[in-house]
Write an enzyme that holds these catalytic residues in place. Structure first.
Site, mmCIF file in Angstrom:
data_model
loop_
_atom_site.group_PDB
_atom_site.id
_atom_site.type_symbol
_atom_site.label_atom_id
_atom_site.label_comp_id
_atom_site.label_asym_id
_atom_site.label_seq_id
_atom_site.Cartn_x
_atom_site.Cartn_y
_atom_site.Cartn_z
ATOM 1 N N CYS A 32 -21.883 24.192 24.228
ATOM 2 C CA CYS A 32 -21.518 23.795 25.576
ATOM 3 C C CYS A 32 -20.367 24.665 26.078
ATOM 4 C CB CYS A 32 -21.111 22.325 25.573
ATOM 5 S SG CYS A 32 -20.712 21.672 27.183
ATOM 6 N N PRO A 33 -20.433 25.142 27.283
ATOM 7 C CA PRO A 33 -21.390 24.866 28.352
ATOM 8 C C PRO A 33 -22.477 25.936 28.504
ATOM 9 C CG PRO A 33 -19.512 25.946 29.317
ATOM 10 C CD PRO A 33 -19.246 25.851 27.814
#
Length: 75
Positions: free
Chosen positions: A14-15
């Site tokens: 992430c992200p």
């Protein structure tokens, strides 16, 4: 399910899977299906939130052999 584009997000945390999916969806036509293959367990929760926030439909999520598969339909 007919998949129009596949995104390999293996090894990304992430992200990055979300950012790559957002970029891929921008190049697709409304109604097209994007398949994302990720290894980050947090991607399950991330794609649920992404779908709610963007209006792209989360069609399916599943896990197989440590990989998380997400299917999004472009709004």
């Amino acid at each position: 399910m007919q998949v129009h584009k596949e995104l390999d997000a293996r090894g990304l945390n992430c992200p990055l899977p979300i950012l790559k999916a957002k970029k891929a969806l921008a190049d697709m036509t409304s109604g097209d299906v994007l398949k994302i293959v990720a290894t980050d367990p947090g991607s399950v929760r991330d794609f649920q939130a992404f779908s709610r926030q963007t209006g792209n439909e989360l069609l399916e999520q599943n896990e197989a052999s440590g990989e998380f598969l997400h299917y999004l339909r472009r709004r």
